[in-house]
Design a protein around this motif. Structure first.
Motif, mmCIF file in Angstrom:
data_model
loop_
_atom_site.group_PDB
_atom_site.id
_atom_site.type_symbol
_atom_site.label_atom_id
_atom_site.label_comp_id
_atom_site.label_asym_id
_atom_site.label_seq_id
_atom_site.Cartn_x
_atom_site.Cartn_y
_atom_site.Cartn_z
ATOM 1 N N ASP A 250 23.290 8.739 19.450
ATOM 2 C CA ASP A 250 21.843 8.736 19.611
ATOM 3 C C ASP A 250 21.398 7.275 19.666
ATOM 4 O O ASP A 250 22.202 6.353 19.514
ATOM 5 C CB ASP A 250 21.151 9.484 18.464
ATOM 6 N N ASN A 251 20.124 7.027 19.917
ATOM 7 C CA ASN A 251 19.642 5.656 20.082
ATOM 8 C C ASN A 251 19.845 4.813 18.826
ATOM 9 O O ASN A 251 20.168 3.623 18.919
ATOM 10 C CB ASN A 251 18.161 5.672 20.466
ATOM 11 N N LEU A 252 19.650 5.418 17.657
ATOM 12 C CA LEU A 252 19.822 4.682 16.415
ATOM 13 C C LEU A 252 21.266 4.211 16.253
ATOM 14 O O LEU A 252 21.533 3.073 15.838
ATOM 15 C CB LEU A 252 19.409 5.545 15.223
ATOM 16 N N LYS A 253 22.217 5.100 16.590
ATOM 17 C CA LYS A 253 23.628 4.740 16.473
ATOM 18 C C LYS A 253 23.993 3.663 17.487
ATOM 19 O O LYS A 253 24.782 2.759 17.199
ATOM 20 C CB LYS A 253 24.501 5.974 16.670
ATOM 21 N N LYS A 254 23.413 3.737 18.697
ATOM 22 C CA LYS A 254 23.667 2.715 19.701
ATOM 23 C C LYS A 254 23.194 1.351 19.223
ATOM 24 O O LYS A 254 23.903 0.348 19.350
ATOM 25 C CB LYS A 254 22.960 3.077 21.014
ATOM 26 N N ILE A 255 21.986 1.317 18.668
ATOM 27 C CA ILE A 255 21.443 0.054 18.175
ATOM 28 C C ILE A 255 22.326 -0.501 17.059
ATOM 29 O O ILE A 255 22.616 -1.701 17.005
ATOM 30 C CB ILE A 255 19.997 0.246 17.676
ATOM 31 N N SER A 256 22.765 0.381 16.178
ATOM 32 C CA SER A 256 23.635 -0.029 15.080
ATOM 33 C C SER A 256 24.938 -0.622 15.614
ATOM 34 O O SER A 256 25.417 -1.652 15.117
ATOM 35 C CB SER A 256 23.928 1.165 14.174
ATOM 36 N N LEU A 257 25.519 0.012 16.642
ATOM 37 C CA LEU A 257 26.759 -0.494 17.227
ATOM 38 C C LEU A 257 26.536 -1.839 17.907
ATOM 39 O O LEU A 257 27.365 -2.753 17.793
ATOM 40 C CB LEU A 257 27.318 0.518 18.230
ATOM 41 N N ILE A 258 25.434 -1.968 18.635
ATOM 42 C CA ILE A 258 25.143 -3.217 19.337
ATOM 43 C C ILE A 258 25.010 -4.365 18.347
ATOM 44 O O ILE A 258 25.593 -5.441 18.526
ATOM 45 C CB ILE A 258 23.853 -3.075 20.176
#
Length: 320
Positions: A250-258
């Protein structure tokens, strides 16, 4: 051929110039030919692949299959569906099996109790052209050590030396057709995805048995012994890891990974720069120190929707 225990699958695409070496290595196995078959899956080749296979038409345990759906995963799946054996062994079209490879697999299937879901061994490089001074064999060796053992969760075999229970492949649907090489397009991750599915589905300790005696030798051509290919390959490892290791997203996980991997990339870059003066060769430094940086860049780019295909960058359709 009613006693077939092992079906060896060679998936190939437009590599007729080297395919015969792989087939010949299987023709010269010490194992009784009654216990194994060889299936060459031609993945929509436009060269003389079929003619090369026909040169071995006197071999009773060799079959030729044409798979029109482009993609290594399509070819691998067609291979196990055509297989007569209880176990399916995969080897690349540019690899050569040790003469005792089939014998070793067969003996393990007889001796290990319970029988493992998968079996595999090390892969060593061989060359048909002179390699650069900086290029070390260890860059292409795929091994889990010098002692036989069961793999730990998260470990897996490399694609040119892996054996699976056909029943398990059938149950899980085989390889993900959205991943893997397609024609001339480099893509990765289909093997990792399958191993992760098996680990999640069965979750047992003794599923994949590794033996250092099951040796396969893989060709390293001249065009892969350069930094361009190294960058491309490691970047694609990062790209594919987003789907194989971190999906669903999800977007939150993407931001966390980035954020997390951006910090990781910065740290590894600084460490690499510090080590640079201790390396005689720039090539060696890049391969040994910049690997995590390039993989991390691939993953971060995938997070923001940038996909790389054979060196050409593009925005993924699903991200537009």
């Amino acid at each position: 051929m009613n006693n077939v225990q092992i079906s060896v699958i060679i998936c190939t695409y437009n590599r007729s110039n080297i395919l015969s070496g792989s087939i010949e290595s299987l023709m010269h196995q010490t194992a009784d030919k009654e216990i194994f078959e060889i299936i060459v899956v031609d993945n929509n080749s436009t060269d003389n692949t079929k003619e090369i296979v026909n040169q071995f038409r006197n071999a009773e345990n060799l079959r030729y299959i044409f798979e029109p759906n482009q993609g290594l995963s399509h070819a691998r799946n067609r291979g196990f569906r055509e297989a007569k054996g209880e176990y399916v062994a995969y080897i690349d079209d540019d690899a050569r099996a040790d003469p005792d490879w089939i014998t070793g697999i067969y003996m393990m299937l007889q001796e290990l109790n319970p029988r493992p879901i998968g079996i595999g061994g090390p892969i060593y490089p061989f060359y048909l052209s002179e390699k650069p001074d900086w290029f070390l064999d260890e860059y292409e060796i795929r091994s889990w050590g010098d002692a036989p053992r069961y793999l730990k969760k998260g470990e897996f075999f490399s694609g040119s030396n892996m054996v699976f229970s056909k029943a398990v492949l059938e149950r899980l649907g085989g390889f993900d057709i959205n991943l893997g090489v397609k024609g001339e397009t480099l893509n990765l991750g289909e093997e990792t995805r399958l191993f992760n599915k098996i680990w999640d589905e069965y979750n047992e300790k003794e599923m994949f048995y590794y033996s250092p005696d099951l040796k396969v030798y893989h060709l390293v051509p001249a065009d892969k012994m350069n930094l361009h290919y190294f960058f491309k390959r490691r970047f694609m490892v990062g790209q594919s890891s987003l789907q194989t290791l971190y999906s669903p997203l999800d977007n939150l996980k993407k931001i966390s990974l980035i954020v997390g991997f951006s910090g990781f990339i910065l740290y590894k870059t600084i460490v690499a720069i510090v080590k640079l003066p201790f390396y005689r060769s720039f090539h060696t430094w890049v391969i040994e120190c910049m690997n995590p940086v390039i993989v991390g860049l691939g993953l971060v780019c995938a997070c923001v929707g940038i996909r790389c295909s054979f060196g050409q960058f593009k925005i993924a359709e699903s991200e537009r």
